[in-house]
Design an enzyme around this catalytic site. Structure first.
Site, PDB file in Angstrom:
ATOM      1  N   SER A 125      19.698   7.202   4.691  1.00 26.68           N
ATOM      2  CA  SER A 125      18.798   7.951   5.563  1.00 26.68           C
ATOM      3  C   SER A 125      18.985   7.517   7.004  1.00 26.68           C
ATOM      4  CB  SER A 125      17.359   7.636   5.128  1.00 26.68           C
ATOM      5  OG  SER A 125      16.448   8.067   6.091  1.00 26.68           O
ATOM      6  N   TYR A 149      10.366   1.301   3.452  1.00 26.41           N
ATOM      7  CA  TYR A 149      11.298   2.306   2.914  1.00 26.41           C
ATOM      8  C   TYR A 149      12.684   2.116   3.551  1.00 26.41           C
ATOM      9  CZ  TYR A 149      13.619   6.853   2.480  1.00 26.41           C
ATOM     10  OH  TYR A 149      14.539   7.847   2.268  1.00 26.41           O
ATOM     11  N   LYS A 153      16.489   0.977   1.978  1.00 26.41           N
ATOM     12  CA  LYS A 153      17.753   1.710   2.167  1.00 26.41           C
ATOM     13  C   LYS A 153      18.831   0.758   2.706  1.00 26.41           C
ATOM     14  CE  LYS A 153      16.717   5.811   0.705  1.00 26.41           C
ATOM     15  NZ  LYS A 153      17.302   6.327  -0.527  1.00 26.41           N
TER      16      LYS A 153
HETATM   17  N1  LIG Z   1      14.064  14.421   1.698  1.00 27.67           N
HETATM   18  C1  LIG Z   1      14.295  13.702   2.787  1.00 27.67           C
HETATM   19  O1  LIG Z   1      13.777  13.990   3.860  1.00 27.67           O
HETATM   20  C2  LIG Z   1      15.254  12.525   2.730  1.00 27.67           C
HETATM   21  C3  LIG Z   1      15.788  12.012   3.923  1.00 27.67           C
HETATM   22  C4  LIG Z   1      16.652  10.934   3.871  1.00 27.67           C
HETATM   23  C5  LIG Z   1      16.983  10.357   2.636  1.00 27.67           C
HETATM   24  N2  LIG Z   1      16.450  10.867   1.496  1.00 27.67           N
HETATM   25  C6  LIG Z   1      16.803  10.242   0.219  1.00 27.67           C
HETATM   26  O2  LIG Z   1      17.411  11.206  -0.607  1.00 27.67           O
HETATM   27  C7  LIG Z   1      17.113  10.942  -1.975  1.00 27.67           C
HETATM   28  C8  LIG Z   1      16.565  12.183  -2.619  1.00 27.67           C
HETATM   29  O3  LIG Z   1      15.432  12.608  -1.882  1.00 27.67           O
HETATM   30  P1  LIG Z   1      14.608  13.910  -2.282  1.00 27.67           P
HETATM   31  O4  LIG Z   1      14.020  14.445  -1.030  1.00 27.67           O
HETATM   32  O5  LIG Z   1      15.412  14.788  -3.145  1.00 27.67           O
HETATM   33  O6  LIG Z   1      13.429  13.230  -3.100  1.00 27.67           O
HETATM   34  P2  LIG Z   1      12.777  13.663  -4.480  1.00 27.67           P
HETATM   35  O7  LIG Z   1      11.575  12.810  -4.691  1.00 27.67           O
HETATM   36  O8  LIG Z   1      12.596  15.152  -4.524  1.00 27.67           O
HETATM   37  O9  LIG Z   1      13.922  13.270  -5.520  1.00 27.67           O
HETATM   38  C9  LIG Z   1      14.038  11.977  -6.058  1.00 27.67           C
HETATM   39  C10 LIG Z   1      14.112  12.138  -7.561  1.00 27.67           C
HETATM   40  O10 LIG Z   1      14.246  10.845  -8.148  1.00 27.67           O
HETATM   41  C11 LIG Z   1      13.400  10.790  -9.289  1.00 27.67           C
HETATM   42  N3  LIG Z   1      13.075   9.377  -9.502  1.00 27.67           N
HETATM   43  C12 LIG Z   1      12.277   8.587  -8.736  1.00 27.67           C
HETATM   44  N4  LIG Z   1      12.210   7.361  -9.275  1.00 27.67           N
HETATM   45  C13 LIG Z   1      13.006   7.355 -10.379  1.00 27.67           C
HETATM   46  C14 LIG Z   1      13.345   6.380 -11.340  1.00 27.67           C
HETATM   47  N5  LIG Z   1      12.837   5.137 -11.284  1.00 27.67           N
HETATM   48  N6  LIG Z   1      14.188   6.736 -12.337  1.00 27.67           N
HETATM   49  C15 LIG Z   1      14.690   7.982 -12.412  1.00 27.67           C
HETATM   50  N7  LIG Z   1      14.394   8.967 -11.530  1.00 27.67           N
HETATM   51  C16 LIG Z   1      13.560   8.644 -10.528  1.00 27.67           C
HETATM   52  C17 LIG Z   1      12.201  11.656  -8.965  1.00 27.67           C
HETATM   53  O11 LIG Z   1      11.520  12.128 -10.116  1.00 27.67           O
HETATM   54  C18 LIG Z   1      12.856  12.773  -8.168  1.00 27.67           C
HETATM   55  O12 LIG Z   1      13.238  13.836  -9.000  1.00 27.67           O
HETATM   56  C19 LIG Z   1      16.155   9.755  -1.976  1.00 27.67           C
HETATM   57  O13 LIG Z   1      16.907   8.587  -2.225  1.00 27.67           O
HETATM   58  C20 LIG Z   1      15.609   9.750  -0.561  1.00 27.67           C
HETATM   59  O14 LIG Z   1      15.232   8.457  -0.160  1.00 27.67           O
HETATM   60  C21 LIG Z   1      15.609  11.947   1.506  1.00 27.67           C
END
Ligand SMILES: NC(=O)c1ccc[n+]([C@@H]2O[C@H](COP(=O)([O-])OP(=O)(O)OC[C@H]3O[C@@H](n4cnc5c(N)ncnc54)[C@H](O)[C@@H]3O)[C@@H](O)[C@H]2O)c1
Length: 336
Positions: A125, A149, A153
């Site tokens: 991120s 958070y 990362k």
């Molecule tokens: N959406 C954003 O703005 C953003 C920005 C930068 C980085 N990210 C990173 O991208 C990745 C995906 O983000 P997203 O927006 O799709 O989030 P999201 O919450 O929609 O997706 C994460 C998924 O991981 C699953 N999950 C969480 N803990 C788990 C575990 N212990 N075991 C198995 N599954 C688990 C959740 O059920 C979910 O489906 C994350 O690592 C997040 O930190 C997201």
């Protein structure tokens, strides 16, 4: 064609990436514990792609269960999305974030080592840059966590980098996302936050749907042209296509590569709000609140490395992002 496991594959970015990978002929399996995803996502993915991909309802911290998935099918690479991602929650409950994000990644990496899987594409991120001194931000900018958070990362990036350095992994892409928004144009999948959204676009959509009274803009006295904060909004389908490029390049390269994924253009909160109103024809009531601690005035990417290394640039516009976010909000309100 490669066989790829997507941890967190039922989530926002994972589900869109599954669509993009399947469209390019890859074989995809999803691993998710559904802590932040709906069980309606896999059938909807099938509706979009006509492919029934395997879904493993497993927690990444359960190393033995992950090992069994790897033992049953040979994967060339893992895309690791599964994590918790709310900044406020991470400050309120650091141990939970260290457990799911850091210990979860350690568990996954342990299972990958056992199975001899050497390639990982990791969801990092822009938060790893903290409050950046200069924009656009290049990958060589100083790294600095301003919350738990972001700290997780950075730790995960370091863990993965060390495993490549010591030969346990062959290739890692650390993809540093800026601000993913939008949804698949079908309106069947999109971002579905539990509770009060902490990101701007889902909040905007809920105000437009009259599920919330009004949008609070946190600060209008930043040193930006209209005083509101500037971010690099990126369509989730562009982001999904970047993952396809990263995995395909990873199959033929070695080493650790940190790559920014953004458009390279910043838009203020006010600009996004007006773009949303113009695209949807819906007026958004808003009020100005205090700045949030830790929010940077401006944050947008230098996406040059993504272009040279992955052959990827974002194509979709702010109008595409607003239109697709609203379509998803509008269509999904009935079934959520
Ligand atoms: N959406 C954003 O703005 C953003 C920005 C930068 C980085 N990210 C990173 O991208 C990745 C995906 O983000 P997203 O927006 O799709 O989030 P999201 O919450 O929609 O997706 C994460 C998924 O991981 C699953 N999950 C969480 N803990 C788990 C575990 N212990 N075991 C198995 N599954 C688990 C959740 O059920 C979910 O489906 C994350 O690592 C997040 O930190 C997201």
């Amino acid at each position: 064609m490669a066989r790829i496991l997507l941890t967190g594959g039922a989530g926002f970015i994972g589900s869109h990436t599954a669509v993009a990978l399947l469209a390019r002929g890859h074989e995809v399996a999803l691993l998710d514990n559904f802590s932040n995803a709906s069980r309606s996502v896999p059938p909807r993915l099938k509706e979009i792609t006509r492919v029934d991909c395997p879904v493993h309802e497993v927690d990444i911290r359960d190393t033995e269960a992950v090992r069994q998935i790897f033992a049953a099918a040979a994967f060339e690479a893992v895309i690791h999305f599964a994590a918790l991602k709310a900044v406020g929650e991470s400050e309120a409950n650091p141990l939970l974030y260290f457990d799911v994000n850091v210990a979860g990644t350690l568990s996954l990496l342990t299972a990958m080592r056992h199975a001899g899987i050497g390639r990982i594409v990791f969801s990092s991120s822009a938060t790893v840059y903290g409050a950046p001194e200069h924009c656009p931000i290049a990958e060589i900018a100083p790294l600095h966590a301003t919350n738990i958070y972001g700290r997780t990362k950075l730790i995960m990036e370091d863990m993965i980098g060390d495993l490549v350095r010591t030969g346990i992994l062959s290739t890692a892409f650390l993809l540093r996302y800026f601000n993913p928004v939008g949804a698949h144009p079908s309106g069947l999948i999109g971002e579905a936050p539990c509770g009060v959204p902490t990101n701007l676009m889902p909040y905007l959509c809920q105000v437009a749907a009259r599920q919330r009274d009004c949008l609070t803009i946190f600060g209008n006295d930043y040193p930006t042209p209209d005083g509101t904060g500037i971010r690099d909004y990126l369509h989730v389908m562009d982001l999904a296509e970047a993952h396809c490029a990263a995995v395909e390049v990873a199959l033929g390269t070695h080493g650790t590569h940190a790559v920014n994924l953004g458009t390279g253009t910043g838009h203020s909160v006010m600009e996004l709000l007006h773009a949303f109103e113009n695209t949807t024809g819906i007026e958004i009531p808003y009020k100005i609140g205090a700045r949030r601690p830790g929010d940077a005035p401006s944050c947008y990417a230098d996406p040059a490395l993504a272009k040279t290394m992955l052959g990827w640039t974002a194509k979709r516009t702010l109008v595409d992002m607003c239109r697709d976010s609203w379509r998803w909000q509008f269509l999904s309100a009935k079934v959520k």
